[in-house]
Design a protein around this motif. Structure first.
Motif, PDB file in Angstrom:
ATOM      1  N   ARG A 265       0.855  -1.187   0.000  1.00  0.00           N
ATOM      2  CA  ARG A 265       0.000   0.000   0.000  1.00  0.00           C
ATOM      3  C   ARG A 265       0.889   1.236   0.000  1.00  0.00           C
ATOM      4  N   ILE A 266       0.374   2.326  -0.555  1.00  0.00           N
ATOM      5  CA  ILE A 266       1.126   3.582  -0.566  1.00  0.00           C
ATOM      6  C   ILE A 266       0.970   4.243   0.800  1.00  0.00           C
ATOM      7  N   SER A 267       2.091   4.463   1.468  1.00  0.00           N
ATOM      8  CA  SER A 267       2.045   5.092   2.787  1.00  0.00           C
ATOM      9  C   SER A 267       2.343   6.585   2.711  1.00  0.00           C
ATOM     10  N   SER A 268       2.988   6.996   1.616  1.00  0.00           N
ATOM     11  CA  SER A 268       3.277   8.409   1.434  1.00  0.00           C
ATOM     12  C   SER A 268       3.452   8.674  -0.052  1.00  0.00           C
ATOM     13  N   ASP A 289       6.252   6.211  -1.353  1.00  0.00           N
ATOM     14  CA  ASP A 289       6.593   5.217  -0.344  1.00  0.00           C
ATOM     15  C   ASP A 289       5.570   4.088  -0.356  1.00  0.00           C
ATOM     16  N   TYR A 290       6.073   2.864  -0.441  1.00  0.00           N
ATOM     17  CA  TYR A 290       5.215   1.674  -0.384  1.00  0.00           C
ATOM     18  C   TYR A 290       5.510   0.930   0.915  1.00  0.00           C
ATOM     19  N   ALA A 291       4.523   0.872   1.793  1.00  0.00           N
ATOM     20  CA  ALA A 291       4.674   0.118   3.030  1.00  0.00           C
ATOM     21  C   ALA A 291       4.533  -1.368   2.714  1.00  0.00           C
ATOM     22  N   ALA A 292       5.518  -2.156   3.150  1.00  0.00           N
ATOM     23  CA  ALA A 292       5.515  -3.596   2.868  1.00  0.00           C
ATOM     24  C   ALA A 292       6.383  -4.285   3.905  1.00  0.00           C
ATOM     25  N   PRO A 293       6.145  -5.549   4.172  1.00  0.00           N
ATOM     26  CA  PRO A 293       6.955  -6.272   5.150  1.00  0.00           C
ATOM     27  C   PRO A 293       8.411  -6.355   4.721  1.00  0.00           C
ATOM     28  N   GLY A 352      16.214  -6.390  -5.307  1.00  0.00           N
ATOM     29  CA  GLY A 352      16.487  -6.238  -3.886  1.00  0.00           C
ATOM     30  C   GLY A 352      15.248  -6.558  -3.078  1.00  0.00           C
ATOM     31  N   TYR A 353      15.323  -6.222  -1.761  1.00  0.00           N
ATOM     32  CA  TYR A 353      14.228  -6.585  -0.864  1.00  0.00           C
ATOM     33  C   TYR A 353      13.933  -5.430   0.093  1.00  0.00           C
ATOM     34  N   VAL A 354      12.677  -5.262   0.411  1.00  0.00           N
ATOM     35  CA  VAL A 354      12.236  -4.160   1.264  1.00  0.00           C
ATOM     36  C   VAL A 354      12.959  -4.206   2.607  1.00  0.00           C
ATOM     37  N   GLY A 355      13.366  -3.024   3.080  1.00  0.00           N
ATOM     38  CA  GLY A 355      14.028  -2.928   4.369  1.00  0.00           C
ATOM     39  C   GLY A 355      13.775  -1.581   5.015  1.00  0.00           C
ATOM     40  N   SER A 356      14.690  -1.199   5.909  1.00  0.00           N
ATOM     41  CA  SER A 356      14.549   0.078   6.600  1.00  0.00           C
ATOM     42  C   SER A 356      15.920   0.684   6.855  1.00  0.00           C
ATOM     43  N   THR A 357      16.813   0.565   5.865  1.00  0.00           N
ATOM     44  CA  THR A 357      18.161   1.098   6.011  1.00  0.00           C
ATOM     45  C   THR A 357      18.171   2.595   5.707  1.00  0.00           C
ATOM     46  N   HIS A 364       9.872  -0.108   4.431  1.00  0.00           N
ATOM     47  CA  HIS A 364       9.109   0.414   3.296  1.00  0.00           C
ATOM     48  C   HIS A 364      10.065   0.590   2.118  1.00  0.00           C
ATOM     49  N   LEU A 365       9.492   0.828   0.943  1.00  0.00           N
ATOM     50  CA  LEU A 365      10.289   1.138  -0.248  1.00  0.00           C
ATOM     51  C   LEU A 365       9.983   2.555  -0.690  1.00  0.00           C
ATOM     52  N   ASP A 366      11.007   3.354  -0.828  1.00  0.00           N
ATOM     53  CA  ASP A 366      10.869   4.689  -1.416  1.00  0.00           C
ATOM     54  C   ASP A 366      11.250   4.549  -2.894  1.00  0.00           C
ATOM     55  N   TYR A 367      10.237   4.643  -3.765  1.00  0.00           N
ATOM     56  CA  TYR A 367      10.443   4.450  -5.206  1.00  0.00           C
ATOM     57  C   TYR A 367      10.444   5.802  -5.902  1.00  0.00           C
TER      58      TYR A 367
END
Length: 439
Positions: A265-268, A289-293, A352-357, A364-367
């Motif tokens: 889902r789009i979180s931002s 921003d896509y919120a994802a596990p 790659g894979y979703v993270g929080s670095t 989340h992913l910032d695309y």
């Protein structure tokens, strides 16, 4: 009084006595007249199971592969010699490797009830394939595929929660939701589906012995999203290559996917003024921003070459891909990167894979997307389509649309479940779409 019997009379009397003795026998050992024996044996010979083995001749022991149990372990329980185990394993290769036995998968051992010796082992590889190990003649071991029944199935619904949940609730296979999102990946951002959006689709349902298995392709679909109608028709343009086109024969494929994740889902959103949760100030956010596990696969939105793959300050683990002279995409805060700088990537390939670095408060992913070096909003960007249906195939495509369009527009069609008397599939013609045959 004494008398003697000649050879002929003596033989006749012995036959009479023997016949009487035999006539007194009863039970399983009693002989049966030839005609009756033929009748009683017919069903015995004809009884075979899903693996094509005559169950009437054997005692069948069913089981499932245990945790950490090997092929040798299964056969050792039935006294099969180790050399035979090796011969069977070699005979099954390369079609099947016995080291690929999976815990929980079913198998059957066919035992001769008179000799108490195992004759066959049948193992279910997956829903379609199985292997029969011949324990007496290992060289006759073979892998086979069960007969698959193909037919068109329809499913429709109005989205209330998620597309996945709605498809399953309406009786569709879970994979259909994923495939529908892939069909319209260039037109619809399925993260932005909202209550009231609806869909109707026709797909290839498959079953084995009446049991549903993984479905085939979607052949036609109609989605109503935010008040707009989207149609898709699967069509083979030659050499077995199939693509999806709209009603006018325009390709649904675009240069770039609408989103780099399949479900989230789009979180931002993309905005010139956003309150930054870390810096505690308002500043532009030139991405989505896509919120994802954590660990969710991130895919490249298009073909291209990796310009950068590594750690970059606030961006964290970061990948930047140049697609052509116009578009470049970026993927920020990844937990792990699976490409390196200079790599060529294809559309949809995991990078790659979703993270929080980096500067991030959670997974989340910032695309981000740039057009001629300038940031653009990937959600609202309109991209030109790929090549339309070739001119020489236009008539065949129109016939395909005419055959499938009524199924997408008549609600009554989508209320019917697949039936045994329903239309069956034949191999699609090339060029052209799927053909129906009433068999």
């Amino acid at each position: 009084m004494s008398f003697s019997l000649g050879p002929t009379r003596l033989l006749a009397m012995l036959l009479i006595v023997a016949g009487g003795a035999l006539a007194c026998q009863t039970g399983a050992t009693a002989p049966t007249p030839a005609s009756e024996a033929h009748e009683s044996m017919a069903p015995f010979e004809a009884t075979t199971d899903r693996y094509g083995l005559p169950t009437g001749r054997y005692r069948v022991d069913s089981g499932r592969v245990g945790r950490a149990e090997t092929f040798s372990d299964v056969l050792d329980e039935h006294g099969v010699a180790y050399q035979t185990v090796l011969d069977l394993a070699n005979a099954a290769r390369p079609a099947f490797d016995v080291t690929d036995l999976q815990a929980g998968r079913p198998y059957r051992v066919y035992v001769n009830p008179w000799l108490h010796q195992p004759r066959y082992l049948a193992y279910q590889i997956d829903a379609l394939r199985y292997v029969v190990f011949d324990l007496q003649h290992p060289d006759r071991t073979h892998v086979a595929t069960r007969s698959v029944r193909h037919q068109w199935a329809t499913v429709s619904g109005t989205v209330e929660g998620s597309l996945y949940g709605t498809v399953v609730e309406k009786g569709g296979h879970p994979l259909i939701a994923l495939r529908l999102s892939e069909v319209f990946a260039w037109q619809i951002d399925f993260f932005r589906l909202r209550a009231g959006d609806s869909f109707r689709l026709v797909y290839e349902a498959r079953s084995v012995a009446g049991e549903a298995v993984q479905p085939g392709d979607i052949v036609a679909a109609h989605v109503q999203h935010r008040g707009d109608d989207y149609y898709a028709f699967r069509f083979e343009t030659g050499a077995g290559d199939a693509e999806y086109f709209n009603r006018r024969g325009e390709s649904l494929r675009r240069q770039l996917l609408k989103a780099p994740l399949q479900y989230s889902r789009i979180s931002s959103g993309y905005t010139s003024r956003r309150y930054h949760p870390v810096l505690k100030e308002y500043r532009p956010h030139r991405g989505v921003d896509y919120a994802a596990p954590r660990g969710t696969p991130v895919r490249s939105v298009g073909d291209g070459r990796v310009q950068r793959a590594g750690y970059k300050g606030p961006n964290g683990n970061y990948v930047k891909i140049r697609h052509n002279g116009t578009y470049t995409s970026g993927y920020l805060h990844l937990s792990r990167i699976s490409v390196t700088s200079g790599d060529r990537v294809q559309q949809g390939e995991t990078i790659g894979y979703v993270g929080s670095t980096g500067r991030s408060t959670g997974p989340h992913l910032d695309y981000r997307l740039w057009k001629h070096g300038t940031p653009v909003n990937p959600v609202t960007l309109e991209l030109p389509p790929s090549q339309p249906v070739p001119l020489q195939h236009r008539d065949a495509f129109r016939e395909t649309v005419q055959a499938l369009r009524p199924r997408l527009d008549e609600a009554s069609v989508f209320a019917r479940a697949p039936s045994e008397s329903g239309p069956q599939w034949t191999t699609p013609l090339v060029p052209g779409g799927p053909q129906l045959a009433n068999r």
